[in-house]
Design a protein around this motif. Structure first.
Motif, PDB file in Angstrom:
ATOM      1  N   TRP A 197       0.835  -1.208   0.000  1.00 27.35           N
ATOM      2  CA  TRP A 197       0.000   0.000   0.000  1.00 27.35           C
ATOM      3  C   TRP A 197       0.867   1.255   0.000  1.00 27.35           C
ATOM      4  O   TRP A 197       0.589   2.228  -0.721  1.00 27.35           O
ATOM      5  CB  TRP A 197      -0.912  -0.021   1.223  1.00 27.35           C
ATOM      6  CG  TRP A 197      -1.707   1.219   1.453  1.00 27.35           C
ATOM      7  CD1 TRP A 197      -2.930   1.523   0.955  1.00 27.35           C
ATOM      8  CD2 TRP A 197      -1.329   2.341   2.288  1.00 27.35           C
ATOM      9  NE1 TRP A 197      -3.353   2.758   1.412  1.00 27.35           N
ATOM     10  CE2 TRP A 197      -2.391   3.281   2.222  1.00 27.35           C
ATOM     11  CE3 TRP A 197      -0.216   2.636   3.070  1.00 27.35           C
ATOM     12  CZ2 TRP A 197      -2.343   4.489   2.917  1.00 27.35           C
ATOM     13  CZ3 TRP A 197      -0.173   3.846   3.760  1.00 27.35           C
ATOM     14  CH2 TRP A 197      -1.241   4.752   3.673  1.00 27.35           C
ATOM     15  N   GLY A 198       1.925   1.238   0.792  1.00 24.24           N
ATOM     16  CA  GLY A 198       2.800   2.408   0.869  1.00 24.24           C
ATOM     17  C   GLY A 198       3.504   2.697  -0.443  1.00 24.24           C
ATOM     18  O   GLY A 198       3.602   3.857  -0.868  1.00 24.24           O
ATOM     19  N   ILE A 199       3.997   1.651  -1.098  1.00 24.28           N
ATOM     20  CA  ILE A 199       4.681   1.834  -2.381  1.00 24.28           C
ATOM     21  C   ILE A 199       3.727   2.431  -3.411  1.00 24.28           C
ATOM     22  O   ILE A 199       4.057   3.398  -4.110  1.00 24.28           O
ATOM     23  CB  ILE A 199       5.225   0.490  -2.898  1.00 24.28           C
ATOM     24  CG1 ILE A 199       6.327  -0.034  -1.972  1.00 24.28           C
ATOM     25  CG2 ILE A 199       5.769   0.643  -4.319  1.00 24.28           C
ATOM     26  CD1 ILE A 199       6.778  -1.446  -2.304  1.00 24.28           C
ATOM     27  N   ILE A 200       2.525   1.849  -3.510  1.00 22.19           N
ATOM     28  CA  ILE A 200       1.545   2.349  -4.477  1.00 22.19           C
ATOM     29  C   ILE A 200       1.137   3.781  -4.152  1.00 22.19           C
ATOM     30  O   ILE A 200       1.057   4.648  -5.034  1.00 22.19           O
ATOM     31  CB  ILE A 200       0.310   1.427  -4.513  1.00 22.19           C
ATOM     32  CG1 ILE A 200       0.697   0.027  -4.989  1.00 22.19           C
ATOM     33  CG2 ILE A 200      -0.780   2.010  -5.408  1.00 22.19           C
ATOM     34  CD1 ILE A 200      -0.381  -1.025  -4.780  1.00 22.19           C
ATOM     35  N   SER A 201       0.887   4.046  -2.875  1.00 22.23           N
ATOM     36  CA  SER A 201       0.430   5.373  -2.459  1.00 22.23           C
ATOM     37  C   SER A 201       1.443   6.458  -2.807  1.00 22.23           C
ATOM     38  O   SER A 201       1.072   7.577  -3.157  1.00 22.23           O
ATOM     39  CB  SER A 201       0.155   5.396  -0.948  1.00 22.23           C
ATOM     40  OG  SER A 201      -0.931   4.558  -0.622  1.00 22.23           O
ATOM     41  N   GLU A 202       2.725   6.124  -2.708  1.00 19.98           N
ATOM     42  CA  GLU A 202       3.764   7.092  -3.059  1.00 19.98           C
ATOM     43  C   GLU A 202       3.591   7.586  -4.497  1.00 19.98           C
ATOM     44  O   GLU A 202       3.863   8.749  -4.810  1.00 19.98           O
ATOM     45  CB  GLU A 202       5.151   6.454  -2.891  1.00 19.98           C
ATOM     46  CG  GLU A 202       6.308   7.313  -3.360  1.00 19.98           C
ATOM     47  CD  GLU A 202       6.540   8.545  -2.491  1.00 19.98           C
ATOM     48  OE1 GLU A 202       7.092   9.532  -3.018  1.00 19.98           O
ATOM     49  OE2 GLU A 202       6.175   8.516  -1.296  1.00 19.98           O
ATOM     50  N   HIS A 203       3.071   6.722  -5.356  1.00 21.63           N
ATOM     51  CA  HIS A 203       2.963   7.047  -6.776  1.00 21.63           C
ATOM     52  C   HIS A 203       1.596   7.598  -7.170  1.00 21.63           C
ATOM     53  O   HIS A 203       1.465   8.190  -8.245  1.00 21.63           O
ATOM     54  CB  HIS A 203       3.281   5.812  -7.618  1.00 21.63           C
ATOM     55  CG  HIS A 203       4.714   5.386  -7.532  1.00 21.63           C
ATOM     56  ND1 HIS A 203       5.710   5.943  -8.304  1.00 21.63           N
ATOM     57  CD2 HIS A 203       5.320   4.470  -6.738  1.00 21.63           C
ATOM     58  CE1 HIS A 203       6.865   5.385  -7.997  1.00 21.63           C
ATOM     59  NE2 HIS A 203       6.659   4.486  -7.058  1.00 21.63           N
ATOM     60  N   VAL A 204       0.568   7.405  -6.351  1.00 19.33           N
ATOM     61  CA  VAL A 204      -0.777   7.833  -6.764  1.00 19.33           C
ATOM     62  C   VAL A 204      -1.404   8.867  -5.839  1.00 19.33           C
ATOM     63  O   VAL A 204      -2.404   9.489  -6.201  1.00 19.33           O
ATOM     64  CB  VAL A 204      -1.740   6.615  -6.880  1.00 19.33           C
ATOM     65  CG1 VAL A 204      -1.192   5.580  -7.842  1.00 19.33           C
ATOM     66  CG2 VAL A 204      -2.051   5.994  -5.513  1.00 19.33           C
ATOM     67  N   ASN A 205      -0.849   9.064  -4.657  1.00 14.71           N
ATOM     68  CA  ASN A 205      -1.492   9.928  -3.675  1.00 14.71           C
ATOM     69  C   ASN A 205      -0.636  11.152  -3.392  1.00 14.71           C
ATOM     70  O   ASN A 205       0.589  11.037  -3.240  1.00 14.71           O
ATOM     71  CB  ASN A 205      -1.743   9.148  -2.372  1.00 14.71           C
ATOM     72  CG  ASN A 205      -2.912   9.708  -1.589  1.00 14.71           C
ATOM     73  OD1 ASN A 205      -3.067  10.913  -1.478  1.00 14.71           O
ATOM     74  ND2 ASN A 205      -3.735   8.828  -1.050  1.00 14.71           N
ATOM     75  N   GLU A 206      -1.267  12.324  -3.309  1.00 16.72           N
ATOM     76  CA  GLU A 206      -0.527  13.566  -3.086  1.00 16.72           C
ATOM     77  C   GLU A 206      -0.597  14.048  -1.632  1.00 16.72           C
ATOM     78  O   GLU A 206      -0.113  15.132  -1.314  1.00 16.72           O
ATOM     79  CB  GLU A 206      -1.063  14.660  -4.016  1.00 16.72           C
ATOM     80  CG  GLU A 206      -0.825  14.356  -5.490  1.00 16.72           C
ATOM     81  CD  GLU A 206      -1.316  15.459  -6.404  1.00 16.72           C
ATOM     82  OE1 GLU A 206      -1.837  16.469  -5.872  1.00 16.72           O
ATOM     83  OE2 GLU A 206      -1.176  15.334  -7.621  1.00 16.72           O
ATOM     84  N   ILE A 207      -1.202  13.257  -0.772  1.00 13.49           N
ATOM     85  CA  ILE A 207      -1.267  13.632   0.646  1.00 13.49           C
ATOM     86  C   ILE A 207       0.142  13.653   1.228  1.00 13.49           C
ATOM     87  O   ILE A 207       0.990  12.831   0.878  1.00 13.49           O
ATOM     88  CB  ILE A 207      -2.189  12.659   1.410  1.00 13.49           C
ATOM     89  CG1 ILE A 207      -3.646  12.899   0.984  1.00 13.49           C
ATOM     90  CG2 ILE A 207      -2.049  12.818   2.919  1.00 13.49           C
ATOM     91  CD1 ILE A 207      -4.635  11.920   1.572  1.00 13.49           C
ATOM     92  N   ASP A 208       0.399  14.618   2.103  1.00 16.87           N
ATOM     93  CA  ASP A 208       1.731  14.818   2.672  1.00 16.87           C
ATOM     94  C   ASP A 208       2.022  13.738   3.711  1.00 16.87           C
ATOM     95  O   ASP A 208       1.694  13.881   4.897  1.00 16.87           O
ATOM     96  CB  ASP A 208       1.813  16.219   3.308  1.00 16.87           C
ATOM     97  CG  ASP A 208       3.216  16.528   3.811  1.00 16.87           C
ATOM     98  OD1 ASP A 208       4.155  15.832   3.388  1.00 16.87           O
ATOM     99  OD2 ASP A 208       3.356  17.447   4.644  1.00 16.87           O
TER     100      ASP A 208
END
Length: 375
Positions: A308-319
């Motif tokens: 989840w963390g790896i994917i989120s780094e690439h798709v999510n702009e939350i700080d």
């Protein structure tokens, strides 16, 4: 991961016009609202999948207001779950009296009833009385008979997330996280954990920000069902235990403190309260078996949130430092696996060398440079 209520600002922004029209329509139905167009917007800190806001209107009565909650879906997070399924789950659970009511939907979000209860804090999870309430509420939640397939979703979800993580990652990231070896690890866990076990409707993200308590009645409410699905209950409990290592309200919300993982006595107490909360009297063997399963499913939780963390780094702009969060989860997986499952064919010397080699993460100009040292 869900939102944690913590007002940090008091200005209107980021609310789409479509949502404002729905909010105005809702407020116009309340006769005591002075001005339906005059709304206060309070961002709620701690969300890592969506942006969440408390909306407030002043009334003609001093110090009295109406509140609702607006959830704006994070861009790209559809890779994690089916939004329509999540909405159906939300509506079903709401009708069971288990969560907030759905008040409106717009193209990239929804409006929910604002629950007049306190969101738990990180320290609440370790409070014995609070933990007992959580255990009982979790047991109740697991008993929900949500319409739709009741097959275990964990293994398919892990494989789908792995494919997505590989697709989005740079070669350096894939190498640092040993992504080419994770498919084998998922199959290994599925085989080792596929014995006789209890299946229930699991929340799959029971961090403190997704649990609320009414201070007067002591009634608990579980919120945010994006990741909810049928799964082994041991996975849900293991995931909750792992969340005791997190505090998303610090200056470094991505840093996990594994010294806060609950000890044996604390875990035993939680399991016994969970099993007996609906009037049953679990045998010692039943409690011990669930406790053992929970510890093993801790490994699945680490893979789940690591990917989840790896994917989120690439798709999510939350700080939020998703990559460092993912690194910690994978590190824990490799470190804990030998004790929980044995080596099972893994070259532990190589794995531990890899873990110790993940030594540097640098952020420069919002880009990510990976330095993997093998010494």
């Amino acid at each position: 991961m869900g939102a944690v209520e913590n007002p940090v600002d008091n200005k209107e922004y980021r609310i789409p016009g479509e949502a404002k029209e729905i909010l105005k329509s809702l407020a116009s139905k309340w006769e005591d609202v002075a001005d339906a167009s005059s709304l206060q917007v309070i961002p709620l800190k701690g969300a890592m999948t969506n942006e969440v806001f408390q909306i407030k209107w002043l009334t003609k009565t001093e110090n009295v207001s109406h509140k609702v909650l607006v959830r704006i879906y994070g861009e790209g997070v559809e890779v994690f779950f089916d939004r329509e399924n999540e909405i159906h789950t939300f509506e079903f659970i709401s009708k069971q009296g288990q969560g907030p009511r759905l008040l409106g939907r717009f193209s990239n979000g929804r409006i929910e009833e604002f629950i007049h209860a306190r969101t738990l804090s990180a320290s609440d999870l370790r409070d014995p009385d609070m933990s007992a309430l959580i255990a009982a509420k979790m047991k109740e939640f697991h008993g929900l008979e949500v319409p739709g397939p009741n097959n275990i979703s964990l293994w398919d979800r892990l494989r789908n997330w792995l494919k997505t993580a590989k697709r989005l990652s740079t070669p350096e990231e894939a190498k640092a996280f040993r992504l080419d070896s994770i498919e084998e690890e998922i199959s290994l866990l599925e085989k080792e954990l596929s014995g006789d076990q209890s299946i229930g409707f699991c929340h799959n993200d029971l961090q403190y920000g997704n649990i609320m308590i009414d201070e007067e009645t002591r009634a608990m409410t579980i919120i945010d069902y994006e990741y909810a699905s049928y799964n082994p209950i041991a996975f849900d409990i293991a995931n909750h235990f792992c969340e005791m290592t997190a505090d998303y309200h610090t200056d470094t919300p991505h840093i996990l403190d594994y010294s806060k993982y609950p000890g044996l006595e604390e875990r035993q107490r939680f399991i016994r309260i969970y099993l007996s909360s609906l009037g049953g009297q679990p045998s010692d063997n039943e409690a011990e078996q669930l406790l053992e399963n929970v510890e093993k499913y801790k490994l699945a939780s680490h893979l789940f949130w690591g990917l989840w963390g790896i994917i989120s780094e690439h798709v999510n702009e939350i700080d939020f430092d998703y990559m460092e969060y993912a690194r910690q989860r994978f590190e824990q997986y490799w470190l804990r696996k030998p004790a929980l499952l044995g080596s099972l064919g893994t070259n532990l010397d190589v794995v531990l060398a890899d873990v110790s080699g993940w030594s540097h993460l640098f952020h420069e100009n919002r880009g990510l440079d990976w330095y993997v040292s093998w010494g």
